[in-house]
Design a protein around this motif. Structure first.
Motif, PDB file in Angstrom:
ATOM      1  N   ALA A  90       0.832  -1.207   0.000  1.00 16.12           N
ATOM      2  CA  ALA A  90       0.000   0.000   0.000  1.00 16.12           C
ATOM      3  C   ALA A  90       0.864   1.254   0.000  1.00 16.12           C
ATOM      4  CB  ALA A  90      -0.929  -0.012   1.215  1.00 16.12           C
ATOM      5  N   THR A  91       1.963   1.218   0.747  1.00 15.49           N
ATOM      6  CA  THR A  91       2.861   2.374   0.786  1.00 15.49           C
ATOM      7  C   THR A  91       3.502   2.613  -0.573  1.00 15.49           C
ATOM      8  OG1 THR A  91       3.336   1.884   3.114  1.00 15.49           O
ATOM      9  CG2 THR A  91       4.832   3.372   1.971  1.00 15.49           C
ATOM     10  N   THR A  92       3.812   1.517  -1.283  1.00  4.75           N
ATOM     11  CA  THR A  92       4.438   1.643  -2.602  1.00  4.75           C
ATOM     12  C   THR A  92       3.444   2.122  -3.656  1.00  4.75           C
ATOM     13  OG1 THR A  92       5.943  -0.168  -2.022  1.00  4.75           O
ATOM     14  CG2 THR A  92       5.763   0.407  -4.357  1.00  4.75           C
ATOM     15  N   VAL A  93       2.210   1.618  -3.560  1.00  7.21           N
ATOM     16  CA  VAL A  93       1.209   1.924  -4.589  1.00  7.21           C
ATOM     17  C   VAL A  93       0.574   3.301  -4.381  1.00  7.21           C
ATOM     18  CG1 VAL A  93      -1.029   1.178  -5.518  1.00  7.21           C
ATOM     19  CG2 VAL A  93       0.734  -0.501  -5.025  1.00  7.21           C
ATOM     20  N   GLU A  94       0.604   3.794  -3.164  1.00  5.15           N
ATOM     21  CA  GLU A  94      -0.088   5.052  -2.852  1.00  5.15           C
ATOM     22  C   GLU A  94       0.317   6.197  -3.775  1.00  5.15           C
ATOM     23  OE1 GLU A  94      -0.911   8.026   0.954  1.00  5.15           O
ATOM     24  OE2 GLU A  94       0.573   6.416   1.090  1.00  5.15           O
ATOM     25  N   PRO A  95       1.624   6.447  -4.015  1.00  4.69           N
ATOM     26  CA  PRO A  95       1.970   7.545  -4.943  1.00  4.69           C
ATOM     27  C   PRO A  95       1.432   7.318  -6.347  1.00  4.69           C
ATOM     28  CG  PRO A  95       3.881   6.854  -3.650  1.00  4.69           C
ATOM     29  CD  PRO A  95       2.823   5.830  -3.429  1.00  4.69           C
ATOM     30  N   LEU A  96       1.457   6.051  -6.789  1.00  2.00           N
ATOM     31  CA  LEU A  96       0.940   5.746  -8.126  1.00  2.00           C
ATOM     32  C   LEU A  96      -0.556   6.012  -8.207  1.00  2.00           C
ATOM     33  CD1 LEU A  96       1.456   4.585 -10.955  1.00  2.00           C
ATOM     34  CD2 LEU A  96       1.061   2.309 -10.002  1.00  2.00           C
ATOM     35  N   LEU A  97      -1.284   5.625  -7.153  1.00  2.00           N
ATOM     36  CA  LEU A  97      -2.728   5.855  -7.146  1.00  2.00           C
ATOM     37  C   LEU A  97      -3.049   7.347  -7.134  1.00  2.00           C
ATOM     38  CD1 LEU A  97      -3.947   3.105  -4.645  1.00  2.00           C
ATOM     39  CD2 LEU A  97      -4.108   3.091  -7.130  1.00  2.00           C
ATOM     40  N   LYS A  98      -2.234   8.121  -6.426  1.00  2.57           N
ATOM     41  CA  LYS A  98      -2.487   9.558  -6.359  1.00  2.57           C
ATOM     42  C   LYS A  98      -2.398  10.206  -7.735  1.00  2.57           C
ATOM     43  CE  LYS A  98      -1.099  10.414  -1.574  1.00  2.57           C
ATOM     44  NZ  LYS A  98      -0.140  11.101  -0.674  1.00  2.57           N
ATOM     45  N   SER A  99      -1.530   9.669  -8.603  1.00  5.45           N
ATOM     46  CA  SER A  99      -1.395  10.236  -9.943  1.00  5.45           C
ATOM     47  C   SER A  99      -2.325   9.572 -10.951  1.00  5.45           C
ATOM     48  CB  SER A  99       0.057  10.100 -10.422  1.00  5.45           C
ATOM     49  OG  SER A  99       0.442   8.727 -10.467  1.00  5.45           O
ATOM     50  N   THR A 100      -2.688   8.305 -10.706  1.00  7.88           N
ATOM     51  CA  THR A 100      -3.492   7.560 -11.679  1.00  7.88           C
ATOM     52  C   THR A 100      -4.985   7.804 -11.503  1.00  7.88           C
ATOM     53  OG1 THR A 100      -1.800   5.831 -11.722  1.00  7.88           O
ATOM     54  CG2 THR A 100      -3.961   5.270 -12.615  1.00  7.88           C
ATOM     55  N   VAL A 101      -5.446   7.832 -10.260  1.00 12.55           N
ATOM     56  CA  VAL A 101      -6.885   7.980 -10.005  1.00 12.55           C
ATOM     57  C   VAL A 101      -7.445   9.257 -10.627  1.00 12.55           C
ATOM     58  CG1 VAL A 101      -8.612   8.302  -8.198  1.00 12.55           C
ATOM     59  CG2 VAL A 101      -6.871   6.528  -7.950  1.00 12.55           C
ATOM     60  N   PRO A 102      -6.787  10.421 -10.487  1.00 11.00           N
ATOM     61  CA  PRO A 102      -7.330  11.614 -11.163  1.00 11.00           C
ATOM     62  C   PRO A 102      -7.410  11.453 -12.674  1.00 11.00           C
ATOM     63  CG  PRO A 102      -5.735  12.249  -9.486  1.00 11.00           C
ATOM     64  CD  PRO A 102      -5.637  10.762  -9.627  1.00 11.00           C
ATOM     65  N   GLN A 103      -6.426  10.752 -13.271  1.00 16.66           N
ATOM     66  CA  GLN A 103      -6.470  10.525 -14.715  1.00 16.66           C
ATOM     67  C   GLN A 103      -7.657   9.647 -15.094  1.00 16.66           C
ATOM     68  OE1 GLN A 103      -2.682   8.980 -15.969  1.00 16.66           O
ATOM     69  NE2 GLN A 103      -1.532  10.763 -15.256  1.00 16.66           N
ATOM     70  N   ILE A 104      -7.892   8.608 -14.287  1.00 15.30           N
ATOM     71  CA  ILE A 104      -9.038   7.727 -14.561  1.00 15.30           C
ATOM     72  C   ILE A 104     -10.347   8.506 -14.447  1.00 15.30           C
ATOM     73  CG2 ILE A 104     -10.300   5.706 -13.743  1.00 15.30           C
ATOM     74  CD1 ILE A 104      -7.627   4.517 -12.876  1.00 15.30           C
ATOM     75  N   ILE A 105     -10.444   9.329 -13.397  1.00 17.66           N
ATOM     76  CA  ILE A 105     -11.663  10.130 -13.216  1.00 17.66           C
ATOM     77  C   ILE A 105     -11.847  11.085 -14.390  1.00 17.66           C
ATOM     78  CG2 ILE A 105     -12.755  11.872 -11.761  1.00 17.66           C
ATOM     79  CD1 ILE A 105     -11.419  10.555  -9.358  1.00 17.66           C
ATOM     80  N   GLY A 106     -10.743  11.697 -14.836  1.00 14.15           N
ATOM     81  CA  GLY A 106     -10.830  12.600 -15.982  1.00 14.15           C
ATOM     82  C   GLY A 106     -11.271  11.886 -17.247  1.00 14.15           C
ATOM     83  N   LYS A 107     -10.748  10.663 -17.460  1.00 13.89           N
ATOM     84  CA  LYS A 107     -11.129   9.889 -18.645  1.00 13.89           C
ATOM     85  C   LYS A 107     -12.597   9.494 -18.585  1.00 13.89           C
ATOM     86  CE  LYS A 107     -10.088   7.921 -22.528  1.00 13.89           C
ATOM     87  NZ  LYS A 107      -9.692   8.735 -23.706  1.00 13.89           N
ATOM     88  N   LEU A 108     -13.056   9.082 -17.404  1.00 13.96           N
ATOM     89  CA  LEU A 108     -14.468   8.732 -17.256  1.00 13.96           C
ATOM     90  C   LEU A 108     -15.359   9.948 -17.493  1.00 13.96           C
ATOM     91  CD1 LEU A 108     -14.306   6.403 -14.114  1.00 13.96           C
ATOM     92  CD2 LEU A 108     -14.622   5.717 -16.488  1.00 13.96           C
ATOM     93  N   ASP A 109     -14.917  11.106 -17.014  1.00 11.32           N
ATOM     94  CA  ASP A 109     -15.690  12.326 -17.245  1.00 11.32           C
ATOM     95  C   ASP A 109     -15.740  12.661 -18.734  1.00 11.32           C
ATOM     96  OD1 ASP A 109     -17.007  14.821 -16.141  1.00 11.32           O
ATOM     97  OD2 ASP A 109     -15.335  15.705 -17.243  1.00 11.32           O
TER      98      ASP A 109
END
Length: 215
Positions: A90-109
Motif C-alpha cells: 500500500a505504501t508503494t502503490v499510494e503515490p501511483l494511485l495519487k497520480s493515476t486515479v485523477p487521470q481515470i476520473i478525468g477519462k471517465l468524465d
C-alpha cells in the motif's frame, strides 16, 4: 574529647546520609497515600466489569485461548508478515494511485461528456427488449442469418459493386414520376427506339442472366 568529637562527626555524617533516604521515604509515603485510593477505585471498577461478564466467561475459556494461541504461533507470525507485506504494498502503490486515479476520473468524465455511457445504457435497453421479444433459439437463428448477411455485404464491398450501387442510388433522384406516360403495345416500338431505354433493357437482361446463373 577527641573521641567524642569524632563520634559526633560520624553521627553528623550519618544524619546527612540518612536525610535523602528520609525524604525519599516521605515522598513514597505521600505517593502511596495518593495512589491507594485510585488503585482501590480501579480494582472496584474492574470487579464490577468482570461481574457483568461472569456468566459469559469461564477460566477454562481463557486457558483454551492461551493453548490455541500457543499452537498457532507460526500462523500468527505468518499473518503478521503478510500484513507487513500488505502495508509495504500500500505504501508503494499510494503515490501511483495519487497520480493515476485523477487521470481515470478525468477519462471517465470525458466519456460521460461524449455520451458513451448513455449509448451503452441505450444498448442495454435494446438488448433487454430483444430478450423480452425473442427466445434464445430465435436469437441464435437471427445470429446465423446475420452471419450470412455479412457474407453478402462483404461481396458488395468490391469496387465494381460499390460503383454499381452508387449509380443505382442516383436513379430515384433522377426519375420524375409525374412525367411518366403509359406505354402500350403500339407505342412500345417507339419507346424501344430511345437509346437510354435500349441501354436500360440491356442492363436488365444482364442482371437477369447473372441472377439465373447463381440460382
Amino acid at each position: 574529647m577527641e573521641k567524642e568529637k569524632e563520634i559526633m562527626l560520624r553521627l553528623s555524617y550519618i544524619e546527612d546520609q540518612l536525610a535523602p533516604l528520609e525524604e525519599s521515604a516521605k515522598a513514597l509515603k505521600e505517593l502511596r497515600e495518593d495512589v491507594t485510593p485510585r488503585v482501590n477505585e480501579a480494582v472496584r471498577a474492574l470487579i464490577e466489569e468482570l461481574a457483568d461478564i461472569k456468566a459469559d466467561f469461564q477460566i477454562e475459556d481463557l486457558v483454551f485461548l492461551l493453548k490455541k494461541t500457543m499452537r498457532n504461533v507460526r500462523n500468527l507470525i505468518f499473518v503478521l508478515d503478510q500484513m507487513k507485506n500488505l502495508i509495504d504494498f500500500a505504501t508503494t502503490v499510494e503515490p501511483l494511485l495519487k497520480s493515476t486515479v485523477p487521470q481515470i476520473i478525468g477519462k471517465l468524465d470525458e466519456l460521460e461528456q461524449k455520451g458513451v455511457f448513455r449509448i451503452l445504457y441505450s444498448m442495454m435497453v435494446v438488448v433487454n427488449k430483444i430478450a423480452d421479444s425473442y427466445s434464445p433459439e430465435d436469437i441464435e437463428q437471427i445470429g446465423e442469418g446475420v452471419v450470412g448477411l455479412l457474407g453478402a455485404v462483404k461481396k458488395l464491398t468490391s469496387p465494381q459493386s460499390i460503383e454499381f450501387l452508387d449509380k443505382l442510388s442516383e436513379v430515384p433522384s433522377k426519375v420524375d414520376l409525374f412525367k411518366a406516360k403509359s406505354v402500350g403495345i403500339f407505342s412500345m416500338p417507339w419507346t424501344m427506339a430511345d437509346k437510354d431505354v435500349k441501354k436500360g433493357i440491356g442492363i436488365t437482361m444482364e442482371l437477369l442472366k447473372d441472377l439465373a446463373a447463381v440460382t
